[in-house]
Write a protein that holds these residues in place. Structure first.
Motif, PDB file in Angstrom:
ATOM      1  N   ARG A 150       0.884  -1.137  -0.013  1.00 54.89           N
ATOM      2  CA  ARG A 150       0.184  -0.058   0.247  1.00 54.89           C
ATOM      3  C   ARG A 150       1.068   1.398  -0.201  1.00 54.89           C
ATOM      4  O   ARG A 150       0.189   1.872  -0.614  1.00 54.89           O
ATOM      5  N   VAL A 153       2.250   2.033  -3.588  1.00 57.18           N
ATOM      6  CA  VAL A 153       0.948   2.602  -4.293  1.00 57.18           C
ATOM      7  C   VAL A 153       1.014   3.640  -4.315  1.00 57.18           C
ATOM      8  O   VAL A 153       0.747   4.498  -4.756  1.00 57.18           O
ATOM      9  N   GLN A 154       0.893   3.926  -3.119  1.00 57.78           N
ATOM     10  CA  GLN A 154       0.913   5.546  -2.603  1.00 57.78           C
ATOM     11  C   GLN A 154       2.151   6.184  -2.674  1.00 57.78           C
ATOM     12  O   GLN A 154       1.813   7.121  -3.243  1.00 57.78           O
ATOM     13  N   GLN A 157       2.030   6.511  -6.470  1.00 60.36           N
ATOM     14  CA  GLN A 157       0.218   7.499  -6.706  1.00 60.36           C
ATOM     15  C   GLN A 157       0.411   8.884  -6.785  1.00 60.36           C
ATOM     16  O   GLN A 157       0.138  10.354  -7.324  1.00 60.36           O
ATOM     17  N   LYS A 158       1.315   9.317  -5.487  1.00 57.46           N
ATOM     18  CA  LYS A 158       2.090  10.490  -5.049  1.00 57.46           C
ATOM     19  C   LYS A 158       3.027  11.285  -6.137  1.00 57.46           C
ATOM     20  O   LYS A 158       2.855  12.598  -6.693  1.00 57.46           O
ATOM     21  N   GLU A 160       3.183  10.087  -9.393  1.00 58.11           N
ATOM     22  CA  GLU A 160       2.450   9.992 -10.367  1.00 58.11           C
ATOM     23  C   GLU A 160       2.242  11.222 -10.882  1.00 58.11           C
ATOM     24  O   GLU A 160       2.142  11.795 -11.591  1.00 58.11           O
ATOM     25  N   SER A 161       1.144  11.526  -9.254  1.00 54.94           N
ATOM     26  CA  SER A 161       0.016  13.101  -9.618  1.00 54.94           C
ATOM     27  C   SER A 161       1.172  14.302  -9.641  1.00 54.94           C
ATOM     28  O   SER A 161       0.964  15.351 -10.007  1.00 54.94           O
TER      29      SER A 161
END
Length: 187
Positions: A150, A153-154, A157-158, A160-161
């Motif tokens: 997790r 993944v987080q 995601q961060k 990528e953002s």
């Protein structure tokens, strides 16, 4: 002896009746006891004494032998019965001793079986506790792996953002230089 006297009295009575009838004219008997009846009685008594003694002696001897044989047989049966009783008592004592031995062995076996069951139960409990601890450790490792996944993944995601929003030029330059340095090249 009483029978003899009774017979003699009967004979006298019959003789006197016959004498009375003879006096009436007819058949007559001599009623003189010493002439007739005493001789007859003496002959009868002698015959009875001589022959009766042999017969009575044989009968009594036979009876005595039968009684002695019966007594001997009874004594033999009593001795056999006593022997059989003694043997039966010995067998009873042996059977009671065997029953006590079996009972003691059964109690020992029951105690040993109980101890074996308790030992097996202890082993099973320890095995179950170990399996539970292993399951708990496995579940903990899974939970940690899920948490790491997790976090990754987080983090992705961060990143990528942030990448979508754009990276500053100097940050991009630093990132490129680090990557080249890690690959083994010079900047």
């Amino acid at each position: 002896m009483g029978t003899f006297l009774l017979l003699m009295a009967e004979a006298s009575a019959v003789a006197s009746e016959l004498a009375e009838e003879a006096g009436n004219g007819g058949f007559g008997l001599n009623t003189d006891i010493f002439d007739t009846n005493l001789i007859n009685l003496a002959i009868i008594i002698t015959v009875l004494f001589v022959f009766g003694r042999k017969v009575l002696g044989k009968t009594l001897t036979t009876r005595r032998e039968n009684i002695e044989t019966a007594i001997k047989n009874a004594e033999q049966r009593a001795a056999q019965a006593a022997q059989q009783l003694k043997e039966a008592q010995q067998k009873l004592a042996q059977a009671q001793a065997e029953a006590e031995r079996i009972k003691a062995a059964a109690q020992e076996n029951a105690q040993a079986a109980g101890e074996a069951i308790l030992a097996q139960a202890t082993v099973d409990i320890e095995r179950l506790q170990a399996a539970g601890a292993a399951d708990l450790s496995t579940e903990l490792d899974k939970a940690i792996a899920q948490l790491r996944q997790r976090v990754v993944v987080q983090a992705l995601q961060k990143v990528e953002s942030e990448l979508k929003s754009g990276i500053a030029d100097d940050a991009q330059q630093i990132l490129i230089e680090r990557s080249i340095a890690q690959l083994g090249g010079e900047v």
